[in-house]
Design a protein around this motif. Sequence first.
Motif, PDB file in Angstrom:
ATOM      1  N   ARG A 260     -43.242  29.298  54.930  1.00  0.00           N
ATOM      2  CA  ARG A 260     -41.805  29.129  54.723  1.00  0.00           C
ATOM      3  C   ARG A 260     -41.481  27.690  54.313  1.00  0.00           C
ATOM      4  NH1 ARG A 260     -37.931  32.475  55.919  1.00  0.00           N
ATOM      5  NH2 ARG A 260     -39.375  33.713  57.189  1.00  0.00           N
TER       6      ARG A 260
ATOM      7  N   VAL B 119     -40.141  32.833  50.230  1.00  0.00           N
ATOM      8  CA  VAL B 119     -41.456  33.208  50.750  1.00  0.00           C
ATOM      9  C   VAL B 119     -41.975  34.430  50.004  1.00  0.00           C
ATOM     10  CG1 VAL B 119     -42.725  33.997  52.783  1.00  0.00           C
ATOM     11  CG2 VAL B 119     -40.967  32.248  53.017  1.00  0.00           C
TER      12      VAL B 119
ATOM     13  N   ARG C  75     -40.009  26.460  50.770  1.00  0.00           N
ATOM     14  CA  ARG C  75     -38.766  25.688  50.739  1.00  0.00           C
ATOM     15  C   ARG C  75     -38.935  24.400  49.943  1.00  0.00           C
ATOM     16  NH1 ARG C  75     -38.066  25.462  55.800  1.00  0.00           N
ATOM     17  NH2 ARG C  75     -39.027  23.418  56.144  1.00  0.00           N
TER      18      ARG C  75
END
Length: 243
Positions: free
Chosen positions: A44, A54, A48
């Motif tokens: 994740r 994801v 980001r």
Amino acid sequence: MSPTEATAKVPTLRERRRAVATQEILGAAERHIVENGPHALSLRAVARDLGMTVQALYHYFASRDDLVTALITKAYEDLADAVLAAVDRAHEDPSVPRLVHAAEGYRRWAIAHPERFQLIYGSPLRGYAAPPGGPTTRALQRMSGIFQRELFAGFTTEQLAAADMPGPSPELIAHLGQLSPSGLGVLPPAGVHLLLRAWGHMHGLVVLEVFGHTSFMGGHQAEVFRVSMSHLVQDVHRRIPTA
């Protein structure tokens, strides 16, 4: 090669874009490891940092384990490249054994990349298991092959078999006979003993330094390492009979 064959080997635009995206993901994951440590690796967080979801990342790496495998493989390959580069410069100081140059290349990379070194040689990541015979195994065999070549250059299999080392048990001999012929399986049992002994000595010193346990030596750590590795090579070669 015909023009048709040459054209067929050119990656498509989709393949080139995928390769670029894969390298960007690996780069972001490496930065995450450097900043937070291997055990904090998060898909994740990597997604980001790249401005992607994801789910989009899963198009390139189906699971966290696949990403970890790629990161470990790349770390091994980069480390092996550093070792080879050090060996290639050995002619600049021929008074030092080539194995010592290789070991110093290993040490320098580990000190420069402690978090990536920890990824491949530190505590295993919880829930992760490298695929048997997969890319991490092949990358490790490449590394082992470099040190094997530099440590035993000029010696025959017969000489290594007659090395002054304690005789292995029948069970160990049987196990060694099952090893890959592209790895330790090419060595006689006494040669395996010598290589693992040398590897353990070298790697142990590097681990101690990377994790700060030899800081009491101050700026003399490189000197102590070179002397130790030089003595190691001398001891190993002393145990191997002359032709």
